[in-house]
Design an enzyme around this catalytic site. Structure first.
Site, PDB file in Angstrom:
ATOM      1  N   LEU A 245     -17.885  -0.781   0.790  1.00  0.00           N
ATOM      2  CA  LEU A 245     -18.744   0.381   0.512  1.00  0.00           C
ATOM      3  C   LEU A 245     -18.947   0.596  -0.983  1.00  0.00           C
ATOM      4  O   LEU A 245     -19.477   1.631  -1.398  1.00  0.00           O
ATOM      5  CB  LEU A 245     -18.166   1.640   1.161  1.00  0.00           C
ATOM      6  CG  LEU A 245     -18.191   1.651   2.704  1.00  0.00           C
ATOM      7  CD1 LEU A 245     -17.453   2.878   3.236  1.00  0.00           C
ATOM      8  CD2 LEU A 245     -19.617   1.618   3.222  1.00  0.00           C
ATOM      9  N   ALA A 246     -18.526  -0.372  -1.783  1.00  0.00           N
ATOM     10  CA  ALA A 246     -18.780  -0.369  -3.231  1.00  0.00           C
ATOM     11  C   ALA A 246     -18.244   0.875  -3.914  1.00  0.00           C
ATOM     12  O   ALA A 246     -18.850   1.396  -4.852  1.00  0.00           O
ATOM     13  CB  ALA A 246     -20.280  -0.528  -3.510  1.00  0.00           C
TER      14      ALA A 246
ATOM     15  N   GLY B  73     -18.276   3.837  -3.152  1.00  0.00           N
ATOM     16  CA  GLY B  73     -19.187   4.979  -3.109  1.00  0.00           C
ATOM     17  C   GLY B  73     -20.299   4.946  -4.131  1.00  0.00           C
ATOM     18  O   GLY B  73     -21.027   5.925  -4.304  1.00  0.00           O
TER      19      GLY B  73
ATOM     20  N   TYR C   6       0.835  -1.201   0.000  1.00  0.00           N
ATOM     21  CA  TYR C   6       0.000   0.000   0.000  1.00  0.00           C
ATOM     22  C   TYR C   6       0.869   1.249   0.000  1.00  0.00           C
ATOM     23  O   TYR C   6       1.698   1.453   0.901  1.00  0.00           O
ATOM     24  CB  TYR C   6      -0.935   0.020   1.202  1.00  0.00           C
ATOM     25  CG  TYR C   6      -2.055  -1.001   1.164  1.00  0.00           C
ATOM     26  CD1 TYR C   6      -2.381  -1.681  -0.010  1.00  0.00           C
ATOM     27  CD2 TYR C   6      -2.795  -1.293   2.305  1.00  0.00           C
ATOM     28  CE1 TYR C   6      -3.404  -2.613  -0.044  1.00  0.00           C
ATOM     29  CE2 TYR C   6      -3.830  -2.223   2.283  1.00  0.00           C
ATOM     30  CZ  TYR C   6      -4.126  -2.887   1.108  1.00  0.00           C
ATOM     31  OH  TYR C   6      -5.146  -3.804   1.074  1.00  0.00           O
TER      32      TYR C   6
END
Length: 318
Positions: A228-229, A231, A57
């Site tokens: 959360l897809a 947004g 990351y």
């Protein structure tokens, strides 16, 4: 620096992929550390105590700025669970990106993560992606050594099906505790795989059938990344089905006295397969919008859960 007994527990995890500045090798700065501090504070205020990392990351900077936060905040390490992943090698100017779960690579990457995180133990280590060339005996040897040395407390996998998890578990004396998969109301193949059995549509679903059941029967917590897809139901909508789903989510949130983000997370948590969503926003206000998913009991009826699924699906069940 010590920490409490390892666990992948917690109804909600905070994903640290957004911390550390840009996705390149440029050094992070004071503003990146401040942003990480704000995100960690928002997560803790929302009842979240498990923090999910990966060595790749922000090219390692997410772990590094988190290590700065740990170093600056007395007693924080003892209050939280630190989880990270290894197994992906990013592309650079000379080499393509590959997966690497050779024993020596696993050990080296863990040592590097420990240094960046400024801790002496990783609570949970996940194998990030399946390496087709990996030898399960070789992997098990590395994990066993890390555990015996006290460098890693618990282990899990990420993006793997049951047939990939089972051979590794058979070679380990310690149980695998987590499998992190992309799961959301938008990414539903994990759910569709089970209901499309014996239908023509089954061939369109690539999710390995039986993985949820295997994890559930073996006490492996399913961690949902992308929960959360991106947004899609709480911000932009690109299709009529997404627009209708967003409207239903907002209506349910108003009815329950909570946020649309919580409704999305409750939808995952309502499933009996022990799904623990990972939220990845770096914005404190969006992190706090998820707090009811950590602090309140799931408040979705059987009918409401199906209404969300069918609206997002845009088609009746087979």
């Amino acid at each position: 620096m010590t920490a409490p007994a390892g666990t992948c527990g917690g109804r909600l995890l905070y994903g640290c992929m957004g911390l550390g500045g840009s996705w390149d090798t440029e050094p992070y700065g004071a503003s990146d550390i401040a942003a990480a501090e704000a995100a960690v504070e928002a997560a803790l205020d929302s009842g979240v105590t498990t923090f999910d990392h990966a060595d790749i990351y922000r090219h390692g900077k997410a772990e590094a700025v988190f290590g700065e936060v740990l170093d600056r905040t007395a007693g924080l390490r003892e209050r939280i669970v630190v989880q990270t992943k290894c197994g992906i090698r990013l592309a650079d100017a000379e080499r393509p990106g590959i997966y690497d779960l050779r024993a020596a690579s696993i050990v080296r990457r863990v040592e590097e993560s420990l240094a960046r995180l400024r801790t002496d133990v990783i609570d949970v280590l996940l194998l990030h992606r399946p390496d087709p060339l990996a030898d399960p005996d070789d992997i098990a040897e590395a994990l066993t050594s890390l555990h015996r040395q006290g460098l890693v407390r618990q282990f899990g996998v990420s993006n793997m099906g049951a047939a990939q998890v089972a051979p590794l578990q058979a070679r380990l004396d310690v149980p695998l505790v987590a499998n992190q998969l992309e799961m959301s109301l938008r990414r539903r193949d994990w759910l569709e795989a089970g209901v499309l059995v014996n239908t023509p549509e089954a061939a369109t679903v690539g999710f390995p059938f039986g993985t949820l059941e295997f994890c559930r029967e073996n006490g492996i917590v399913l961690q949902a990344w992308g929960s959360l897809a991106q947004g899609r139901f709480t911000g932009r909508q690109e299709t009529p089905d997404e627009h209708a789903t967003a409207q239903l989510i907002t209506s349910l949130a108003d009815k329950k006295g909570t946020t649309p983000e919580t409704i999305l997370l409750w939808w995952l948590q309502r499933h009996p397969a022990r799904i623990a969503p990972v939220i990845g926003s770096a914005r404190p206000e969006r992190i706090r919008a998820c707090r009811d998913a950590a602090l309140r009991e799931v408040d979705l009826t059987h009918e409401e859960w199906y209404a969300l699924w069918l609206t997002a699906r845009g088609a009746p069940l087979p």
